[in-house]
Design a protein around this motif. Structure first.
Motif, mmCIF file in Angstrom:
data_model
loop_
_atom_site.group_PDB
_atom_site.id
_atom_site.type_symbol
_atom_site.label_atom_id
_atom_site.label_comp_id
_atom_site.label_asym_id
_atom_site.label_seq_id
_atom_site.Cartn_x
_atom_site.Cartn_y
_atom_site.Cartn_z
ATOM 1 N N SER A 85 0.936 -1.245 -0.109
ATOM 2 C CA SER A 85 0.034 -0.106 0.157
ATOM 3 C C SER A 85 0.952 1.230 0.158
ATOM 4 O O SER A 85 2.164 1.202 0.204
ATOM 5 N N GLY A 86 0.577 2.524 -0.135
ATOM 6 C CA GLY A 86 1.060 3.544 -0.101
ATOM 7 C C GLY A 86 1.514 3.725 1.376
ATOM 8 O O GLY A 86 2.816 4.198 1.174
ATOM 9 N N MET A 87 0.856 3.568 2.216
ATOM 10 C CA MET A 87 1.174 3.534 3.756
ATOM 11 C C MET A 87 2.575 2.682 3.966
ATOM 12 O O MET A 87 3.409 2.837 4.677
ATOM 13 N N ILE A 90 5.369 4.622 2.725
ATOM 14 C CA ILE A 90 5.652 5.819 3.414
ATOM 15 C C ILE A 90 6.249 5.334 4.905
ATOM 16 O O ILE A 90 7.354 6.070 5.128
ATOM 17 N N TYR A 111 -1.313 13.970 3.446
ATOM 18 C CA TYR A 111 -2.311 13.165 3.391
ATOM 19 C C TYR A 111 -2.485 12.608 4.880
ATOM 20 O O TYR A 111 -1.734 12.550 5.474
ATOM 21 N N GLU A 154 4.621 16.609 0.032
ATOM 22 C CA GLU A 154 4.091 15.891 -1.312
ATOM 23 C C GLU A 154 4.013 17.028 -2.000
ATOM 24 O O GLU A 154 4.034 18.222 -1.889
ATOM 25 N N ASN A 158 -2.086 17.057 -0.567
ATOM 26 C CA ASN A 158 -3.480 16.441 -0.260
ATOM 27 C C ASN A 158 -4.187 17.003 0.991
ATOM 28 O O ASN A 158 -3.414 16.957 2.267
ATOM 29 N N ASP A 183 6.192 12.478 -1.598
ATOM 30 C CA ASP A 183 5.118 11.764 -2.048
ATOM 31 C C ASP A 183 4.602 12.314 -3.395
ATOM 32 O O ASP A 183 4.200 13.536 -3.548
ATOM 33 N N THR A 185 2.186 11.353 -5.466
ATOM 34 C CA THR A 185 0.900 10.503 -5.803
ATOM 35 C C THR A 185 0.037 11.279 -6.652
ATOM 36 O O THR A 185 -0.658 10.555 -7.646
ATOM 37 N N PHE A 186 -0.123 12.446 -6.393
ATOM 38 C CA PHE A 186 -0.957 13.278 -7.075
ATOM 39 C C PHE A 186 -0.578 13.472 -8.485
ATOM 40 O O PHE A 186 -1.468 14.001 -9.361
ATOM 41 N N SER A 204 1.587 6.366 -4.038
ATOM 42 C CA SER A 204 0.650 5.334 -3.413
ATOM 43 C C SER A 204 0.168 4.972 -4.826
ATOM 44 O O SER A 204 -0.499 5.705 -5.623
ATOM 45 N N THR A 206 -2.097 3.003 -5.584
ATOM 46 C CA THR A 206 -3.691 2.756 -5.591
ATOM 47 C C THR A 206 -4.368 3.908 -6.293
ATOM 48 O O THR A 206 -5.289 3.699 -6.902
ATOM 49 N N LYS A 207 -3.512 4.940 -6.736
ATOM 50 C CA LYS A 207 -4.310 6.384 -7.313
ATOM 51 C C LYS A 207 -4.129 6.191 -8.562
ATOM 52 O O LYS A 207 -4.264 5.122 -9.385
ATOM 53 N N VAL A 216 -4.837 -1.916 -3.724
ATOM 54 C CA VAL A 216 -3.996 -0.695 -2.909
ATOM 55 C C VAL A 216 -2.685 -0.880 -3.403
ATOM 56 O O VAL A 216 -2.292 -2.272 -3.618
ATOM 57 N N GLY A 217 -1.739 -0.278 -3.487
ATOM 58 C CA GLY A 217 -0.251 -0.613 -3.712
ATOM 59 C C GLY A 217 0.677 0.749 -3.482
ATOM 60 O O GLY A 217 0.260 1.958 -3.254
ATOM 61 N N LEU A 342 -8.570 8.581 -5.311
ATOM 62 C CA LEU A 342 -8.589 9.413 -6.464
ATOM 63 C C LEU A 342 -7.861 8.702 -7.767
ATOM 64 O O LEU A 342 -7.325 7.592 -7.479
HETATM 65 C C1 LIG Z 1 -0.988 11.512 -1.157
HETATM 66 C C2 LIG Z 1 -1.202 10.224 -0.551
HETATM 67 N N1 LIG Z 1 -0.151 9.555 -0.320
HETATM 68 C C3 LIG Z 1 -0.132 8.180 0.346
HETATM 69 C C4 LIG Z 1 -1.622 7.870 0.294
HETATM 70 C C5 LIG Z 1 -1.720 6.486 1.044
HETATM 71 O O1 LIG Z 1 -1.956 5.196 0.330
HETATM 72 P P1 LIG Z 1 -2.576 3.999 0.363
HETATM 73 O O2 LIG Z 1 -3.963 4.456 0.775
HETATM 74 O O3 LIG Z 1 -2.428 3.121 -0.781
HETATM 75 O O4 LIG Z 1 -1.982 3.491 1.431
HETATM 76 C C6 LIG Z 1 -2.704 8.540 0.142
HETATM 77 C C7 LIG Z 1 -4.005 7.818 -0.001
HETATM 78 O O5 LIG Z 1 -5.067 8.527 0.064
HETATM 79 C C8 LIG Z 1 -2.550 9.683 -0.522
HETATM 80 O O6 LIG Z 1 -3.660 10.476 -1.040
#
Ligand SMILES: Cc1ncc(COP(=O)(O)O)c(C=O)c1O
Length: 407
Positions: A85-87, A90, A111, A154, A158, A183, A185-186, A204, A206-207, A216-217, A342
């Motif tokens: 997952s993203g977490m 992180i 986030y 980030e 977020n 991060d 992700t966006f 993440s 996942t997005k 998730v990833g 997202l």
């Molecule tokens: C910017 C950002 N980083 C990290 C995460 C965490 O990722 P995950 O939900 O895949 O663990 C999110 C999740 O919403 C996020 O928006």
């Protein structure tokens, strides 16, 4: 596209993996553990000296290796390690870089899960965090202490869509001999933080990168040395905390990565269209592709221009009640889903104050400008974006938004 400039989409285009039997997709590794013909090779692998050998899938599997290397290439970094997952990406990075008695400087608009981890979870390991306005480089530098180990941010935050000046932050990090962790992700493809001086880049998956909202990833992209540290069997946070991704999921995300460039371009085109039309109607839209965004110029300077300004917009519906009404109506009218997350092919929306940022205390939310009526939209890949715009405008009219802003 200029010939010499790094282009992340070209890096994806250039990936060439063959399956074990000549398949056009690499074969999926369906094993948790791996055999060795000679005991010595096993020993060498344990010690990290056997290139191309696999030991155990919590460490690396061939499928995870393929996806990791593709993402490292996309982020123009030496190496990478995918996570469940993203977490799961992180948290090991933070715990690898900071230990008891040490300190972190973090953006205050991140986030909610990451914020909660820094604010509520790691103090029990005696790691403290100062949260700062990341757009104010002076404030960032002032927050650095002799025991600070990293700056965390980030690229586009977020949920407030504040842009971090990665180049400026990297200069500060280098001056104080600490790491800059970003991060991204966006904004996959839109920014290449490593080219601007970031030491570690996280997503993440996942997005946008997977884009299908079916798993998730996460991924950590960094130098070979840092990725090896994270995977060390003796003291590596990724190896020992075990946030591993499953090979089947990894193979699936790798296939979806192939369409990321065309998806990002479409997300950005649709969002730019909606943002411009709604702003012209008087809606106070926050979108980095609009000149009214306070960091529009910086964004334009930092970006890989082919991919636009991204798929995220926010705007304030003035009250929590109006935000709720608007989102419920949009869902009824099939504009998208009232859901967190997202980067999906369909539009998603939520009110982050009570949702994805609910971990941030209310008084902090107020300081940041995260109001009750603020909604965040991740704009989908709609073929007919004009009809989406018309429905949004009509819905805003019906809930009385335009009357309220002109009153
Ligand atoms: C910017 C950002 N980083 C990290 C995460 C965490 O990722 P995950 O939900 O895949 O663990 C999110 C999740 O919403 C996020 O928006």
């Amino acid at each position: 596209m200029s010939k010499n400039k790094f282009n992340p989409a070209k890096s994806i285009q250039d990936i060439q993996y063959f399956g074990e039997f000549g398949g056009v997709n690499p074969s999926i590794s369906d094993s948790a553990t791996y055999t060795f013909m000679r005991a010595k090779s096993m020993l060498d692998t344990f010690e990290g000296n056997a290139e191309g050998c696999y030991l155990y899938s919590r460490h690396t599997s061939p499928s995870n290796h393929y996806l990791s290397m593709a993402l490292a290439q996309m982020e123009n970094m030496e190496s990478a390690n995918v996570a469940g997952s993203g977490m799961g990406a992180i948290t090991p990075v933070i715990l690898q870089l900071a230990g008891a008695g040490e300190h972190i400087v973090s953006s205050r608009t991140i986030y909610g899960g990451t914020y909660a981890f820094l604010k509520n979870y790691i103090p029990k390991f005696n790691i403290k965090t100062s949260f700062v306005d990341i757009t104010n480089l002076k404030k960032v530098e002032e927050a650095i202490q002799p025991n600070t180990k990293l700056i965390y941010c980030e690229t586009l935050s977020n949920p407030l869509l504040e842009l971090a000046d990665i180049e400026g932050l990297s200069k500060i990090a280098k001056k104080h001999n600490i790491k800059l962790v970003v991060d991204n992700t966006f904004t996959p493809l839109i920014f290449t933080p490593a080219n601007l001086g970031a030491d570690v880049v996280i997503h993440s998956l996942t997005k946008f990168i997977n884009g299908m909202n079916d798993t998730v990833g996460g991924v950590i992209c960094a130098s070979n040395d840092f990725i090896n540290e994270l995977k060390s069997v003796n003291d590596g946070s990724s190896m020992l905390l075990g946030p591993v991704m499953d090979s089947l999921r990894s193979a699936q995300i790798l296939k979806n990565l192939r369409t990321l460039p065309i998806r990002m371009i479409k997300h950005s085109q649709n969002t730019q269209y909606l943002a411009e039309r709604l702003e012209a109607d008087g809606v106070k839209i926050k979108y980095p592709g609009l000149k009214s965004h306070p960091q529009h110029k910086l964004f334009t300077k930092m970006m890989n221009p082919e991919f636009g300004y991204g798929g995220m917009i926010t705007f304030d519906l003035l009250t929590g009640k109006m935000a709720t009404e608007f989102m419920e109506k949009l869902q009824e009218r099939n504009v998208g889903y009232l859901a967190v997350s997202l980067g999906f092919y369909k539009t998603l929306f939520n009110a982050p104050g009570k949702g994805t940022s609910s971990e941030v205390p209310e008084e902090e939310q107020e300081k940041m400008g995260l109001s009750e009526g603020l909604i965040r939209m991740s704009i989908g890949l709609d073929y007919d974006i004009e009809s989406t715009y018309q429905i949004m405008k009509q819905t805003l009219k019906e809930i009385g938004y335009f009357n309220k802003i002109t009153a």
